[in-house]
Motif scaffolding. Structure first.
Motif, PDB file in Angstrom:
ATOM      1  N   LYS A  29     -12.461   1.329  -5.990  1.00 20.29           N
ATOM      2  CA  LYS A  29     -11.962   2.458  -6.618  1.00 20.29           C
ATOM      3  C   LYS A  29     -11.125   3.256  -5.690  1.00 20.29           C
ATOM      4  CE  LYS A  29     -14.118   2.648 -10.841  1.00 20.29           C
ATOM      5  NZ  LYS A  29     -13.235   2.439 -12.066  1.00 20.29           N
ATOM      6  N   LYS A  30     -11.100   2.975  -4.217  1.00 21.02           N
ATOM      7  CA  LYS A  30     -10.579   3.690  -3.391  1.00 21.02           C
ATOM      8  C   LYS A  30      -9.223   3.930  -3.416  1.00 21.02           C
ATOM      9  CE  LYS A  30      -9.714   1.770   0.642  1.00 21.02           C
ATOM     10  NZ  LYS A  30      -9.550   1.046   1.807  1.00 21.02           N
ATOM     11  N   ASP A  31      -8.469   2.908  -3.782  1.00 17.57           N
ATOM     12  CA  ASP A  31      -7.027   3.083  -4.098  1.00 17.57           C
ATOM     13  C   ASP A  31      -6.565   4.008  -4.948  1.00 17.57           C
ATOM     14  OD1 ASP A  31      -6.833   1.366  -1.774  1.00 17.57           O
ATOM     15  OD2 ASP A  31      -6.568  -0.406  -3.291  1.00 17.57           O
ATOM     16  N   GLU A  32      -7.315   3.970  -5.932  1.00 18.56           N
ATOM     17  CA  GLU A  32      -7.210   4.819  -7.150  1.00 18.56           C
ATOM     18  C   GLU A  32      -7.630   6.348  -7.039  1.00 18.56           C
ATOM     19  OE1 GLU A  32      -9.025   5.629 -11.691  1.00 18.56           O
ATOM     20  OE2 GLU A  32      -9.115   3.519 -10.599  1.00 18.56           O
ATOM     21  N   VAL A  34      -7.429   7.559  -4.053  1.00 19.51           N
ATOM     22  CA  VAL A  34      -6.439   8.016  -2.775  1.00 19.51           C
ATOM     23  C   VAL A  34      -5.165   8.347  -3.558  1.00 19.51           C
ATOM     24  CG1 VAL A  34      -4.814   7.228  -1.072  1.00 19.51           C
ATOM     25  CG2 VAL A  34      -7.472   6.838  -0.809  1.00 19.51           C
ATOM     26  N   GLU A  35      -4.659   7.628  -4.579  1.00 16.41           N
ATOM     27  CA  GLU A  35      -3.741   7.948  -5.329  1.00 16.41           C
ATOM     28  C   GLU A  35      -3.739   9.016  -6.184  1.00 16.41           C
ATOM     29  OE1 GLU A  35       0.346   7.471  -6.352  1.00 16.41           O
ATOM     30  OE2 GLU A  35      -0.783   6.218  -4.865  1.00 16.41           O
ATOM     31  N   LYS A  36      -4.701   9.290  -6.631  1.00 17.29           N
ATOM     32  CA  LYS A  36      -5.079  10.671  -7.309  1.00 17.29           C
ATOM     33  C   LYS A  36      -4.922  11.714  -6.597  1.00 17.29           C
ATOM     34  CE  LYS A  36      -7.805   8.821 -11.361  1.00 17.29           C
ATOM     35  NZ  LYS A  36      -8.977   8.963 -11.937  1.00 17.29           N
ATOM     36  N   ARG A  38      -3.255  12.076  -3.613  1.00 16.45           N
ATOM     37  CA  ARG A  38      -1.963  12.217  -3.390  1.00 16.45           C
ATOM     38  C   ARG A  38      -1.181  12.787  -4.300  1.00 16.45           C
ATOM     39  NH1 ARG A  38      -1.116   6.492  -0.492  1.00 16.45           N
ATOM     40  NH2 ARG A  38      -1.875   6.846   1.452  1.00 16.45           N
ATOM     41  N   PHE A  39      -1.318  12.446  -5.679  1.00 11.62           N
ATOM     42  CA  PHE A  39      -0.861  13.148  -6.872  1.00 11.62           C
ATOM     43  C   PHE A  39      -0.873  14.641  -7.011  1.00 11.62           C
ATOM     44  CE2 PHE A  39      -0.618  14.141 -11.417  1.00 11.62           C
ATOM     45  CZ  PHE A  39       0.836  13.983 -11.587  1.00 11.62           C
ATOM     46  N   GLN A  40      -2.293  14.641  -6.780  1.00 10.90           N
ATOM     47  CA  GLN A  40      -2.612  16.360  -6.831  1.00 10.90           C
ATOM     48  C   GLN A  40      -1.953  16.876  -5.451  1.00 10.90           C
ATOM     49  OE1 GLN A  40      -4.061  17.815  -9.598  1.00 10.90           O
ATOM     50  NE2 GLN A  40      -4.128  15.850 -10.650  1.00 10.90           N
ATOM     51  N   ASP A  42       0.868  16.451  -3.959  1.00  9.78           N
ATOM     52  CA  ASP A  42       2.312  16.691  -4.566  1.00  9.78           C
ATOM     53  C   ASP A  42       2.600  17.721  -5.535  1.00  9.78           C
ATOM     54  OD1 ASP A  42       2.957  14.615  -2.650  1.00  9.78           O
ATOM     55  OD2 ASP A  42       2.999  13.032  -4.042  1.00  9.78           O
TER      56      ASP A  42
END
Length: 64
Positions: A29-32, A34-36, A38-40, A42
């Motif tokens: 789930k690391k990539d998920e 990290v993506e969350k 980054r989204f927050q 932004d």
């Protein structure tokens, strides 16, 4: 609470946080995650830019 008991509690909390971070970084789930994050980040940047623009506009209107 005595100074030594505060130190023990701090150590335990720090170790628990370290274990949790290590688990997430080694999981699928690391990539998920990290993506969350980054989204927050932004979204937060966009909100900050909007507030900055509002402040600049208000200052400009106040000075004219």
């Amino acid at each position: 609470m005595s100074r030594s008991s505060k130190a023990v509690v701090s150590f335990i909390v720090g170790a628990a946080v370290g274990v949790a971070v290590g688990y997430f970084l080694n999981s699928d789930k690391k990539d998920e995650l990290v993506e969350k994050l980054r989204f927050q980040a932004d979204k937060l940047k966009d909100k900050f830019r909007a507030k900055k623009q509002q402040f600049e506009d208000a200052m400009e209107n106040e000075l004219t």
